[in-house]
Design a protein around this motif. Structure first.
Motif, PDB file in Angstrom:
ATOM      1  N   ASP A  90       0.832  -1.202   0.000  1.00  0.00           N
ATOM      2  CA  ASP A  90       0.000   0.000   0.000  1.00  0.00           C
ATOM      3  C   ASP A  90       0.869   1.255   0.000  1.00  0.00           C
ATOM      4  O   ASP A  90       0.453   2.303  -0.487  1.00  0.00           O
ATOM      5  CB  ASP A  90      -0.912   0.009   1.231  1.00  0.00           C
ATOM      6  N   VAL A  91       2.062   1.145   0.579  1.00  0.00           N
ATOM      7  CA  VAL A  91       2.979   2.275   0.660  1.00  0.00           C
ATOM      8  C   VAL A  91       4.406   1.790   0.412  1.00  0.00           C
ATOM      9  O   VAL A  91       4.811   0.758   0.961  1.00  0.00           O
ATOM     10  CB  VAL A  91       2.941   2.946   2.056  1.00  0.00           C
ATOM     11  N   VAL A  92       5.137   2.522  -0.403  1.00  0.00           N
ATOM     12  CA  VAL A  92       6.585   2.358  -0.491  1.00  0.00           C
ATOM     13  C   VAL A  92       7.184   3.615   0.135  1.00  0.00           C
ATOM     14  O   VAL A  92       6.950   4.728  -0.344  1.00  0.00           O
ATOM     15  CB  VAL A  92       7.061   2.149  -1.938  1.00  0.00           C
ATOM     16  N   LEU A  93       7.915   3.424   1.228  1.00  0.00           N
ATOM     17  CA  LEU A  93       8.507   4.504   2.012  1.00  0.00           C
ATOM     18  C   LEU A  93      10.020   4.461   1.823  1.00  0.00           C
ATOM     19  O   LEU A  93      10.640   3.414   2.037  1.00  0.00           O
ATOM     20  CB  LEU A  93       8.151   4.297   3.493  1.00  0.00           C
ATOM     21  N   VAL A  94      10.603   5.590   1.408  1.00  0.00           N
ATOM     22  CA  VAL A  94      12.035   5.614   1.117  1.00  0.00           C
ATOM     23  C   VAL A  94      12.623   6.911   1.657  1.00  0.00           C
ATOM     24  O   VAL A  94      12.183   7.993   1.271  1.00  0.00           O
ATOM     25  CB  VAL A  94      12.308   5.527  -0.407  1.00  0.00           C
ATOM     26  N   ARG A  95      13.608   6.797   2.535  1.00  0.00           N
ATOM     27  CA  ARG A  95      14.213   8.001   3.103  1.00  0.00           C
ATOM     28  C   ARG A  95      15.711   8.049   2.794  1.00  0.00           C
ATOM     29  O   ARG A  95      16.460   7.148   3.165  1.00  0.00           O
ATOM     30  CB  ARG A  95      14.004   8.021   4.619  1.00  0.00           C
TER      31      ARG A  95
ATOM     32  N   ARG B  22      10.015   1.443 -11.023  1.00  0.00           N
ATOM     33  CA  ARG B  22      10.016   0.108 -10.407  1.00  0.00           C
ATOM     34  C   ARG B  22       9.274   0.146  -9.074  1.00  0.00           C
ATOM     35  O   ARG B  22       8.449  -0.709  -8.782  1.00  0.00           O
ATOM     36  CB  ARG B  22      11.453  -0.379 -10.214  1.00  0.00           C
ATOM     37  N   TRP B  23       9.575   1.155  -8.250  1.00  0.00           N
ATOM     38  CA  TRP B  23       8.901   1.276  -6.950  1.00  0.00           C
ATOM     39  C   TRP B  23       7.404   1.475  -7.122  1.00  0.00           C
ATOM     40  O   TRP B  23       6.600   0.896  -6.399  1.00  0.00           O
ATOM     41  CB  TRP B  23       9.505   2.428  -6.144  1.00  0.00           C
ATOM     42  N   TRP B  24       7.009   2.296  -8.089  1.00  0.00           N
ATOM     43  CA  TRP B  24       5.594   2.552  -8.369  1.00  0.00           C
ATOM     44  C   TRP B  24       4.890   1.236  -8.727  1.00  0.00           C
ATOM     45  O   TRP B  24       3.751   1.003  -8.339  1.00  0.00           O
ATOM     46  CB  TRP B  24       5.487   3.572  -9.494  1.00  0.00           C
ATOM     47  N   GLY B  25       5.601   0.365  -9.446  1.00  0.00           N
ATOM     48  CA  GLY B  25       5.044  -0.929  -9.832  1.00  0.00           C
ATOM     49  C   GLY B  25       4.860  -1.895  -8.668  1.00  0.00           C
ATOM     50  O   GLY B  25       4.185  -2.913  -8.811  1.00  0.00           O
ATOM     51  N   LEU B  26       5.458  -1.587  -7.513  1.00  0.00           N
ATOM     52  CA  LEU B  26       5.298  -2.437  -6.327  1.00  0.00           C
ATOM     53  C   LEU B  26       4.048  -2.076  -5.524  1.00  0.00           C
ATOM     54  O   LEU B  26       3.737  -2.731  -4.529  1.00  0.00           O
ATOM     55  CB  LEU B  26       6.526  -2.306  -5.415  1.00  0.00           C
ATOM     56  N   LEU B  27       3.346  -1.027  -5.965  1.00  0.00           N
ATOM     57  CA  LEU B  27       2.172  -0.566  -5.231  1.00  0.00           C
ATOM     58  C   LEU B  27       0.892  -1.216  -5.730  1.00  0.00           C
ATOM     59  O   LEU B  27       0.721  -1.460  -6.929  1.00  0.00           O
ATOM     60  CB  LEU B  27       2.040   0.950  -5.368  1.00  0.00           C
TER      61      LEU B  27
END
Length: 199
Positions: free
Chosen positions: A112-117, A132-137
């Protein structure tokens, strides 16, 4: 949470032992911890959700998300960081994997959320990584990017939001520079969050 995947040649396994001594890393000061918890509450869904924390470091943001009722999967390139994160979140609904934030080892799992700091700036081809990250949502999911510019390092909010625009979700930029509680000190560089999607 950190610039592990290629962050300037730093040995993150060696850094793990002292990493949490920075106020915004270990969140040991109750006021700093509260400030980050408040931001996460605004960025993450109200309902219990699956959160992927990429470049999770020692798991400080993962812990805050878990405390707010979310199920967390953390990924970090450094085995020593992952070991500390596992210890920090022992007994909670969280799993930690050693792997590259740019290509998280999560298989077909969706979040539901990909959090990256403080990770995106250190990766080659950030536009491709964002896709790629967007595709994991899952549908309706959101990407939460906490980044900044520190001297010669980092990426501006303008650059990151520009890279996020083609993803197709609503892009919101939130300045974090003026909130000294987040950093445990006053900062005069550019620090911000870009939240994509989650409408």
């Amino acid at each position: 949470m950190t610039e592990h995947s290629g962050g300037g040649g730093v040995d993150w396994n060696a850094e793990a032992a002292t990493f949490d001594e920075e106020p915004d890393h270990g969140l040991r000061d109750p006021e700093v911890r509260r400030a980050w918890a408040q931001r996460l509450r605004a960025w993450l869904p109200e309902r219990a959700s699956d959160v992927l924390d990429l470049g999770c470091g020692t798991g400080s943001l993962s812990l805050l998300a878990a405390e707010q009722g979310h199920r967390v999967t953390g990924v970090d390139l450094s085995p020593a960081m992952v070991e500390r994160a596992r210890a920090k979140l022992a007994g909670r609904d969280a799993a930690f994997l050693v792997g590259d934030a740019a290509q998280p080892p999560v298989g077909e799992q969706r979040f539901d959320v990909v959090l990256v700091r403080h990770v995106l700036w250190a990766l080659p081809d950030p536009g491709r990584v964002l896709r790629r990250w967007w595709g994991l949502l899952r549908p309706g999911g959101r990407l939460v990017l906490v980044e900044g510019v520190w001297g010669a390092f980092g990426m501006s909010a303008e650059v990151v939001s520009g890279l996020a625009e083609p993803l197709g979700g609503r892009v919101r930029v939130e300045s974090l520079s003026g909130d000294s509680l987040l950093w445990g000190k006053d900062v005069d560089d550019e620090r911000y969050a870009v939240v994509v999607g989650g409408d």
